[in-house]
Design a protein around this motif. Structure first.
Motif, short mmCIF file in Angstrom:
data_model
loop_
_atom_site.label_atom_id
_atom_site.label_comp_id
_atom_site.label_asym_id
_atom_site.label_seq_id
_atom_site.Cartn_x
_atom_site.Cartn_y
_atom_site.Cartn_z
N ASN A 142 12.70 7.13 -36.50
CA ASN A 142 12.06 6.90 -35.09
C ASN A 142 13.06 5.66 -34.77
OD1 ASN A 142 10.76 5.71 -33.56
ND2 ASN A 142 8.76 6.67 -33.71
N SER A 161 13.03 4.53 -31.43
CA SER A 161 12.21 4.48 -30.12
C SER A 161 11.60 2.94 -29.54
CB SER A 161 10.81 4.97 -29.80
OG SER A 161 9.46 4.66 -30.05
N ASP A 205 9.04 1.40 -29.87
CA ASP A 205 7.74 1.62 -30.55
C ASP A 205 7.71 0.08 -31.35
OD1 ASP A 205 4.64 2.86 -30.83
OD2 ASP A 205 5.10 1.89 -32.55
N ALA A 243 8.45 3.66 -25.57
CA ALA A 243 8.03 4.36 -27.28
C ALA A 243 7.40 5.83 -27.60
CB ALA A 243 7.31 3.56 -27.11
N GLN A 281 5.74 6.93 -30.95
CA GLN A 281 4.56 6.54 -31.97
C GLN A 281 4.45 7.22 -33.34
OE1 GLN A 281 0.37 5.54 -29.99
NE2 GLN A 281 0.94 3.77 -29.55
#
Length: 304
Positions: A85, A87, A89, A146, A148
């Motif tokens: 990930n 992003s 977040d 973002a 999660q």
């Protein structure tokens, strides 16, 4: 006498371990390299698409390619790596990273915790990018949503799962110098060379590798077995593209269509989704550079 030999062996072992520990220390970009900078978001967007970030890091099964929750598997002889990930977040992604940490990851292959990244992450090509372009990319990615989703753990068996020896791999196969323009070539050629070799990381798939996973420098861009174990990656030197014109290459990068009217498939589909977002001038520069590559014979494709 035996005691002396044992003592010498212990000393040699300690010295050897200390030397290994020293030479495998993860490198970082000096903080002084990050002087005052006004981010250029449009350039950051160009670097995002040239770098193919969404091709690996877009959330699996998610049509929105700007949601970078990761999860895409990359199969290799060393195990299966999963794109993390990336992003915004702050817990699951890279939203809490500093700009300096991002630059270290891209240019040195060094994680925020000070460990080496596996070269499944193509920092071996991204290291050619300018610090300014990486900073612009970071600024652009800050504008993205973002996600999660927790990153999936790599499925890499021992001993390949140990990261410290990757410092030795870097000594063998990682030249961390930045891109140097060729003053004898045109500005368009140099732009194409930068995009193809740096953010575009075309050599990562289009080059055969040795048993340790390093690119065979004498056969760069000469194609070979798909690194993921299925299919064959074409030769993109003039051995493979001798009958292609510059316009043919530009058209492929825009539409995904070959001169014969076929459409590219497999891993090239996501690549074309990215290159089609680049400017016509950047696609032309990439075509100029690719058309200039001398013919190189790669591995022989097995008969069907």
């Amino acid at each position: 006498m035996l005691r002396k030999l044992i003592l010498l062996a212990i000393v040699a072992g300690v010295v050897g371990l200390a030397a290994f520990w020293f030479v495998t220390i993860p490198a970082t970009v000096p903080a002084t390299a990050l002087a005052a900078h006004q981010p250029n978001l449009e350039n950051g967007k160009t670097m995002f698409y040239a770098g193919g970030c969404a091709s690996c890091h877009a959330t699996e099964g998610q049509p929105d390619k700007l949601k970078l929750g990761g999860g895409h598997p990359l199969h290799s002889p060393f195990g299966t790596f999963y794109a993390p990930n990336i992003s915004q977040d702050p817990k699951m992604g890279i939203g809490a990273w500093t700009e300096h940490q991002f630059v270290n990851a891209m240019l040195k292959g060094t994680a925020p915790n000070g460990s080496h990244y596996f070269p499944a992450f193509p920092f071996t090509s991204y290291r050619l990018m300018s610090v300014a372009d990486v900073r612009d990319l970071h600024a652009f990615m800050k504008t993205l949503p973002a996600v999660q989703d927790a990153s999936k753990a790599h499925d890499v068996p021992f001993p390949f799962s140990i990261r410290r020896p990757l410092g030795g791999w870097k000594l063998l196969f990682f030249d961390d110098s930045s891109f140097k323009p060729d003053p004898s070539k045109s500005a368009e050629w140099n732009r194409g060379a930068y995009l193809v070799n740096g953010p575009g990381h075309c050599a990562e798939c289009h080059s055969p590798r040795n048993l340790l996973g390093g690119i065979l420098s004498g056969q760069k861009f000469a194609g070979g077995p798909n690194p993921e174990g299925k299919g064959w990656v074409p030769n993109i030197t003039q051995t493979g593209l001798k009958d292609w014109t510059q316009d043919d290459i530009e058209y492929l990068l825009d539409s995904g269509m070959t001169p014969s009217g076929d459409s590219v498939g497999s891993n090239m589909g996501p690549v074309i989704r990215n290159t089609s977002q680049l400017s016509k001038e950047d696609r032309a520069a990439m075509a100029i550079y690719l058309k200039s590559l001398p013919p190189v014979e790669g591995p022989k494709r097995p008969a069907k």
